[in-house]
Design an enzyme around this catalytic site. Structure first.
Site, short mmCIF file in Angstrom:
data_model
loop_
_atom_site.label_atom_id
_atom_site.label_comp_id
_atom_site.label_asym_id
_atom_site.label_seq_id
_atom_site.Cartn_x
_atom_site.Cartn_y
_atom_site.Cartn_z
N HIS A 199 44.80 46.19 11.81
CA HIS A 199 44.18 46.04 13.10
C HIS A 199 44.24 44.52 13.75
O HIS A 199 43.38 44.20 14.40
CB HIS A 199 42.60 46.48 13.06
CG HIS A 199 42.54 47.96 12.68
ND1 HIS A 199 42.27 48.94 13.87
CD2 HIS A 199 42.29 48.63 11.47
CE1 HIS A 199 41.97 50.07 13.07
NE2 HIS A 199 42.13 50.00 11.80
N ASN B 149 37.87 55.13 15.04
CA ASN B 149 39.41 55.07 15.62
C ASN B 149 39.39 56.04 16.39
O ASN B 149 38.32 56.87 17.01
CB ASN B 149 40.21 55.51 14.37
CG ASN B 149 40.61 54.71 13.55
OD1 ASN B 149 40.61 53.33 13.55
ND2 ASN B 149 41.39 54.94 12.27
#
Ligand code: HDE
Length: 703
Positions: A91, A164
């Site tokens: 990420h 997510n």
């Protein structure tokens, strides 16, 4: 050579833009750092010493060595040398914004969380969206899962929902996370490919991990190439617990539902957008917030009890499974609005530290082995990334409610308590904080027992049933995209055996999919299917909630029309088109042969937002082409103008054309129009066109 020393000075004092002046003043007003960076402020060192010359290092003579005693130079360079901190191991590429969360339905019967006790309770929020695999400087439209991490600064401490845009995950046990991430990131020997899963290492790993197959259906679907962060759902993924004031617990799954509706791009667009605008997603979020079109999500919860969990055919602790919304409806209890961009990217977006373990009283964990592993990992990673245990002192991470504890010292300590007491219990008069048995966080008193073994529960062994349910719940267009994505990705694998090993999972999901992918890869036949570890539940009900196209908007609000326009066009028509888009809350941009803009037949000038080769149609949700007779001759000679229309056509976009512009389509090879191409000549046509654009794509055009 002249021996007369020459002191370099910049010859032009650059004019600051209004934006810069305003922003600098904003920061100055904060006053916290005592930094007056307003225009014309005196430049100083970090120690506050006024600087007399910021162009020349101190030297012994004009041609002599630079002197070590030049503290201004030393400090400036030293600080520059240390500007970078380690990027997130996953990420790394992300974009954040501020906003607020508001409770829209109180649920005290389910949870004692203070925030959810009363309708209308509002707390500040910070959200960071991200891709997973790419490094910090990678492009936005990689095929990838998107992170959707939310920090809620509640009155009872920070609550992070680190989720997510896909409700399931690749693996079931945190033990496998380093392997998964190593496999998808660039190969260690060659350091490529970056920000993509289309390579042997990833698919080799996946082919050997059948538990990933459900997630693979999602990542090969259009969910993994969202049109914008604004048009994605978010999911907490794991099963959590709600605990009420009486200590009663229920299971809960968290969902963020975009008010703007779901939307994705098509793969060919993603590839081209990455070249045309690698910052497509962050620019979109920035622009929407700056224009006052604040993105909004509803917080929904799926709440269920032990009886449901026991009767559900899959394990609710297994993060590779979801609970269909048709089985347990999503109940909306709040809204999240992003209404402010950050003042400084590094300070907030880069330094924000989400931790799954940040929960508040009334919320609790379950034994999902992935969640348990995450609770260790997030705290651990922040120490490395932010340089020490005091990252909670950084404003974006600090709670906005009162806090008091005896943690002290360490790198960069900013909140330093006064007084003598730094331990507890103590008998000093101002002895500091004490634990609160009533209001303090208490874990749900779940009974725990078991043999100490490295195992997974039985139901975790079902790897295909929900993958099949997901695939079969898609529209035909979406199913084709999944097959195409698999063919694309596996065609990038060099090793035939890896391709075949992946395809051998597909008959366990759907025979049609297996055949389409095998054909697309040029395999002679569908390989023998892998033996499933558990019998596949083949008749799971289809779930409408799993499809993007069944949940799209029916409005052009928040979307963007690209108008390719030339000199000499009907200005009234252009204006009507732009007004029609504005009326539904959309945006319109003018794309022109030169950045200087265009002049209409009546001499009115319109500035261009993009020159045609910098504003390809992939950047827009729908397009219009308005050209004069002379203008279209010019467009016909420009490759980017021809690509503009052929791409828009092949990406199934709605297209408006004014009379003369038809010649451009013909020159580009689009000789037959369908119902998705609309000729416009007056204001009413523009309104009708924009209304049709609400469907976002004319899918009938795709094979
Ligand atoms: Fe993460 N993950 N993760 N993850 N994750 C990180 O924490 C980890 C997982 C997610 O914008 C890291 O601060 C493990 C699932 C987001 O700052 C790290 C496992 C989900 C973000 C980490 C998972 C996520 C991260 C790297 C398997 C969806 C970005 C930097 C057990 C529910 C947060 C950092 C941001 C970031 C570990 C799996 C979401 C290394 C061990 C499942 C949105 O701690």
């Amino acid at each position: 050579m002249s021996d007369k020393p020459f002191q370099y000075e910049p010859s032009i004092r650059t004019q600051k833009s209004n934006d810069t002046i305003e922003r600098s003043q904003d920061i100055g007003e904060g006053g916290e750092t005592h930094q007056d960076v307003g225009d014309g402020a005196r430049l100083t060192t970090a120690q506050g010493i006024a600087v007399s010359d910021n162009q020349n290092a101190l030297k012994a003579g004009a041609r002599g060595p630079t002197l070590l005693e030049d503290f201004h130079f030393r400090e400036k360079m030293f600080h520059f040398d240390h500007e970078r901190i380690p990027e997130r191991v996953v990420h790394a590429r992300g974009y954040g914004a501020r906003g607020y969360f508001e409770t829209t339905e109180a649920i005290p019967e389910l949870t004692s969380a203070h925030l959810l006790q009363e309708k209308g309770r509002k707390v500040p929020a910070f959200v960071r969206f991200s891709t997973v695999a790419g490094n910090k400087g990678s492009m936005d439209l990689a095929r990838d899962v998107r992170g959707f991490a939310v920090k809620l600064y509640t009155d009872e401490g920070n609550w992070d929902i680190v989720g997510n845009n896909i409700p399931v995950f690749f693996i079931q046990d945190a033990m496998k996370f380093p392997d998964l991430v190593h496999s998808v990131k660039e190969a260690p020997d060659r350091a490529f490919p970056q920000a993509q899963s289309a390579h042997d290492n990833f698919w080799d790993f996946i082919s050997l991990m059948p538990e990933a197959m459900h997630m693979i259906m999602w990542t090969m679907s259009d969910r993994a190439i969202p049109r914008s962060f604004r048009f994605m759902e978010g999911f907490g993924v794991h099963t959590f617990r709600f605990v009420n004031a009486d200590g009663e617990a229920k299971f809960v799954k968290f969902h963020w539902k975009p008010k703007q509706g779901l939307q994705s791009v098509v793969w060919d667009e993603a590839v081209k957008i990455n070249g045309a605008d690698p910052d497509f997603h962050r620019r979109d979020l920035w622009a929407a917030i700056q224009s006052g079109d604040y993105p909004e999500w509803e917080l929904g919860v799926q709440v269920f009890d032990d009886d449901f969990a026991d009767s559900f055919p899959f394990d609710i602790l297994d993060a590779t499974k979801l609970i269909p919304e048709e089985d347990v409806p999503v109940r909306i209890i709040g809204r999240l609005v992003l209404d402010s961009v950050v003042d400084n990217f590094f300070a907030e977006t880069e330094q924000v530290a989400f931790c799954t373990q940040n929960i508040v009283p009334g919320i609790d964990f379950t034994n999902d082995p992935l969640l348990q592993g995450r609770n260790f990992s997030y705290l651990d990673t922040q120490i490395k990334r932010l340089g020490g245990p005091n990252f909670t002192h950084i404003p974006v991470n600090a709670p906005k409610c009162p806090f008091a504890h005896f943690q002290q010292d360490g790198h960069m300590a900013m909140h330093n308590p006064s007084g003598r007491a730094n331990y507890e219990p103590n008998s000093w008069k101002d002895g500091g904080p004490r634990a609160d048995t009533n209001a303090g966080f208490r874990s749900y008193a779940e009974e725990v027992s078991g043999e100490k073994r490295r195992v997974r529960a039985d139901l975790f062994a079902d790897h295909y049933s929900q993958a099949r349910q997901f695939y079969r719940s898609q529209t035909e267009v979406e199913q084709t995209h999944i097959a195409d994505a698999l063919v694309f990705e596996l065609s990038k694998c060099e090793v035939l055996e890896i391709r075949e090993r992946v395809v051998a999972h597909l008959p366990n999901i759907d025979d049609g999919l297996a055949k389409a992918v095998a054909d697309g890869l040029g395999l002679e036949e569908v390989p023998q299917a892998h033996e499933p570890r558990r019998e596949i539940v083949a008749d799971l009900k289809m779930s409408k909630a799993l499809s993007i196209l069944k949940n799209g908007p029916n409005s052009f609000k928040g979307r963007k029309l690209g108008i390719l326009a030339t000199d000499g066009i009907d200005g009234g028509l252009l204006q009507s088109l732009m007004d029609a888009v504005k009326d539904v809350g959309g945006m319109a941009e003018i794309v022109a042969p030169t950045i200087g803009g265009i002049t209409t037949a009546r001499g009115k000038k319109y500035a261009a937002d993009e020159k045609v080769d910098g504003g390809p149609s992939v950047l827009y949700d729908a397009v219009a082409v308005l050209a004069s007779e002379e203008g279209v001759q010019k467009l016909k000679t420009m490759h980017p103008a021809k690509d503009f229309v052929t791409d828009a056509f092949s990406h199934a976009k709605f297209i408006a054309v004014s009379g003369e512009a038809v010649a451009l389509f013909q020159a580009a090879g689009v000789t037959e129009f369908d119902d998705g191409v609309i000729e416009i000549s007056e204001a009413d046509d523009c309104t009708a066109f924009v209304e049709r654009c609400g469907k976002l794509r004319y899918w009938d055009r795709t094979p």
